[in-house]
Design an enzyme around this catalytic site. Structure first.
Site, PDB file in Angstrom:
ATOM      1  N   GLU A  78       0.935  -1.223  -0.007  1.00 25.91           N
ATOM      2  CA  GLU A  78       0.053   0.072   0.139  1.00 25.91           C
ATOM      3  C   GLU A  78       0.942   1.195  -0.109  1.00 25.91           C
ATOM      4  O   GLU A  78       1.623   1.555   0.823  1.00 25.91           O
ATOM      5  CB  GLU A  78      -0.941  -0.083   1.078  1.00 25.91           C
ATOM      6  CG  GLU A  78      -1.979  -1.358   0.998  1.00 25.91           C
ATOM      7  CD  GLU A  78      -2.977  -1.275   2.304  1.00 25.91           C
ATOM      8  OE1 GLU A  78      -2.570  -0.978   3.334  1.00 25.91           O
ATOM      9  OE2 GLU A  78      -4.070  -1.694   1.986  1.00 25.91           O
ATOM     10  N   TYR A 197       1.969   4.739  13.142  1.00 22.60           N
ATOM     11  CA  TYR A 197       1.183   4.749  11.948  1.00 22.60           C
ATOM     12  C   TYR A 197       0.184   5.808  12.063  1.00 22.60           C
ATOM     13  O   TYR A 197       0.023   6.609  10.907  1.00 22.60           O
ATOM     14  CB  TYR A 197       0.356   3.464  11.702  1.00 22.60           C
ATOM     15  CG  TYR A 197       0.889   2.505  10.806  1.00 22.60           C
ATOM     16  CD1 TYR A 197       0.607   2.405   9.576  1.00 22.60           C
ATOM     17  CD2 TYR A 197       2.160   1.494  11.492  1.00 22.60           C
ATOM     18  CE1 TYR A 197       1.273   1.634   8.595  1.00 22.60           C
ATOM     19  CE2 TYR A 197       2.658   0.598  10.417  1.00 22.60           C
ATOM     20  CZ  TYR A 197       2.208   0.556   8.944  1.00 22.60           C
ATOM     21  OH  TYR A 197       2.874   0.026   8.228  1.00 22.60           O
TER      22      TYR A 197
END
Length: 602
Positions: A78, A197
């Site tokens: 991704e 993240y």
């Protein structure tokens, strides 16, 4: 924040660089990036660089190839616009498809025409789309825990898991479903990594629509790895494939590499490393000891903990000095850290992919990750556009899938995913999508490549900050660590970006290049992002009103001030625009001591 002024600057060649050699251990994206930056940024001749890899080709975990019966691809990457080091590499790499253009040009142009957007992010009850997926469904208590996490220093989060930090209610939310299934986080993983993240990709809005995800025109091997490899070969870089580095010999203080021990099919070899040479060490691989299966064969999960390649070399170094980290923190609990992926090649049966396109509303290649909420295996899938591989015939479709909890018994196939063949995995998928009526015909036309990966999420293991080595450990003169098992301030592992970033910072540090590394984009310090998130969480569509603000209890005002002070003190100082080398000047009132009198003097 790095500016064009700094990023596009070509630093002078470091002194003596043409007479130095570089030895790169690992030919994955980190290793080939290190070689590219040595040539492009540090002016090292390509013939001075040797890359060792135990496999037969470059790319490491970023694979994608055609087998005898179908295509093989273990992972799904991704990509996202804020991966500055990756795009810097791609911007400097010539395109193989379009002469005169770069790999970055190819990727940007493709995403303009094929943007990602997913309105069927998750399914439940055999093919029913979750209608409220775009509502995070987070309680006020869980939202408060999330805010507290974002504002907590990493030093207070060491060795704490996601499951220990959040209440059970959080794991029932759609926010967790999206985050966990897209990024492979589990409750047993490090909450410190989860926080990274959240902050690293703070600018992403509407995450559950997958709108911030970028993809490449072909599989990532052909789109990124191969162009870099071809360019490196043209520059004279030597690739030593099927050659395993089994040892790194250092001086007594563990500061300077003196020798590498290698092994190939012919014989062991010792490679002398001079003090002025450099070693770039990929100290771990997420796909180490992967095993494959197919329609009729189970992919065996290697639980032995033996023959772990570069992990074993890392362990030897760590046994000699604690500055090299603690690899054992990342190599235990294989059954929980592993997951199973599968890649399906479908020939002459387009009806199946078309049916899923109808169910999702997205044509193949434009939806990104799609999950099955009530799957015991926690299955997910991504339909790929066609052609996904340069040589893919028009009558062939491909898609990737995985199971994050393969140690659980399936809902339809009453076996653990670890124990299932490709045909059984595909059958379980058909059950969850309500497509069992197509299963028999599909199996006649499908080849399923299955991969069991024992260490695939091991980099998320709960840890202390010192458990991963720094890129250049304290005192080291010619050794740098690169890849996913290296401590990088503010960046997030399990991303292509981290591999490229560690390579860039390692090259700049060991060569003493007169250039600043690209900074991790500090979106979490952008007030605009906090306002956007506040409005999203409160479902505020217009201007913020006083009634939208949380009440402040006067009794708690003193505690609030203490928290605010801690928050403010954790905000880094903005970048200085002073361009000189001696930054200590900024701390001094005067360094020149002019003798002319001030206008206030009499």
């Amino acid at each position: 924040m790095n500016t064009i002024y700094k990023t596009m600057y070509h630093a002078p060649a470091p002194e003596g660089i043409v007479n130095k050699k570089a030895f790169v251990i690992g030919g994955g994206i980190a290793g080939i990036s290190a070689a590219a930056f040595l040539i492009r940024d540090a002016s090292m001749p390509g013939k001075n660089i040797t890359i060792f890899d135990a496999s037969s080709d470059a790319g490491g975990s970023m694979d994608g190839t055609k087998g005898v019966k179908g295509y093989l691809c273990r992972g799904e990457r991704e990509l996202e616009p804020r991966m500055e080091c990756l795009w810097y590499l791609c911007a400097k790499t010539p395109s193989l498809m379009n002469p005169g253009r770069s790999v970055l040009d190819d990727i940007v142009l493709f995403n303009k025409d094929e943007p990602q957007h997913n309105e069927a992010r998750a399914f439940v009850r055999q093919g029913h789309r979750i209608s409220d997926m775009h509502d995070p469904k987070v309680t006020k208590e869980d939202s408060a825990d999330m805010m507290r996490l974002l504002l907590t220093p990493e030093s207070e989060l060491e060795d704490i898991t996601v499951g220990e930090y959040f209440k059970p209610s959080y794991f029932e939310s759609n926010q967790w479903l999206d985050f966990h299934t897209k990024l492979a986080f589990k409750p047993i993983h490090s909450v410190m990594e989860m926080r990274r993240y959240l902050l690293r990709f703070f600018a992403i809005a509407r995450a559950e629509y997958n709108e911030a995800i970028l993809h490449t025109e072909y599989d990532e091997y052909d789109a990124i790895i191969k162009p870099v490899k071809v360019w490196l070969e043209q520059q004279g870089v030597s690739f030593k494939f099927r050659t395993e580095v089994t040892g790194i010999e250092m001086d007594g203080a563990c500061n300077t590499v003196r020798e590498l021990t290698t092994r190939n099919s012919e014989s062991p070899e010792r490679v002398t490393v001079r003090p002025e040479d450099m070693v770039f060490f990929t100290n771990g691989s997420m796909t180490q000891n992967s095993a494959f299966g197919d329609n009729n064969t189970v992919a065996p999960l290697d639980r032995s903990g033996k023959n772990r390649g570069v992990f074993d070399v890392w362990q030897k170094l760590a046994d000699k000095n604690p500055k090299f980290g603690k690899p054992a923190k990342f190599l235990g609990n294989i059954d929980k850290m592993a997951f199973v992926s599968y890649f399906v090649t479908i020939t002459d049966y387009p009806q199946f992919i078309k049916k899923i396109e109808e169910m999702t509303g997205s044509k193949a290649g434009t939806a990104g990750a799609t999950s099955i909420k009530d799957s015991n295996w926690e299955m997910g899938f991504i339909l790929h556009h066609k052609p996904f591989f340069p040589d893919q015939p028009d009558n062939v479709d491909v898609y990737w899938g995985n199971g994050l909890m393969p140690d659980q018994v399936g809902n339809y196939i009453k076996k653990k995913m670890f124990d299932c063949t490709g045909a059984e995995i595909l059958t379980e998928f058909c059950y969850h999508m309500g497509l069992l009526d197509m299963k028999d015909e599909l199996l006649k036309h499908a080849y399923v490549s299955v991969s069991a990966m024992p260490y695939i999420t091991s980099q998320f293991s709960p840890r202390k900050l010192a458990d991963r080595p720094r890129i250049v450990p304290e005192g080291c003169t010619n050794l740098a660590f690169i890849g996913q098992y290296v401590e990088v301030k503010d960046d997030a592992v399990f991303t292509v970006e981290t591999s490229v970033r560690t390579a860039l910072e390692a090259v700049y540090a060991l060569t003493k290049l007169d250039k600043d590394p690209l900074e991790v984009v500090p979106d979490q310090y952008d007030l605009r992002q906090w306002v956007r998130r506040f409005k999203e969480d409160g479902k505020i569509t217009g201007d913020i009103k006083e009634s939208d603000l949380p009440p402040v209890n006067p009794v708690e005002l003193l505690t609030f001030k203490k928290k605010l002070v801690k928050i403010l003190n954790n905000v880094p100082a903005p970048e200085t625009l002073y361009q000189g080398r001696d930054k200590s000047i900024l701390l001094k009132e005067s360094v020149l001591h002019p003798k002319a009198p001030l206008d206030t003097e009499k």
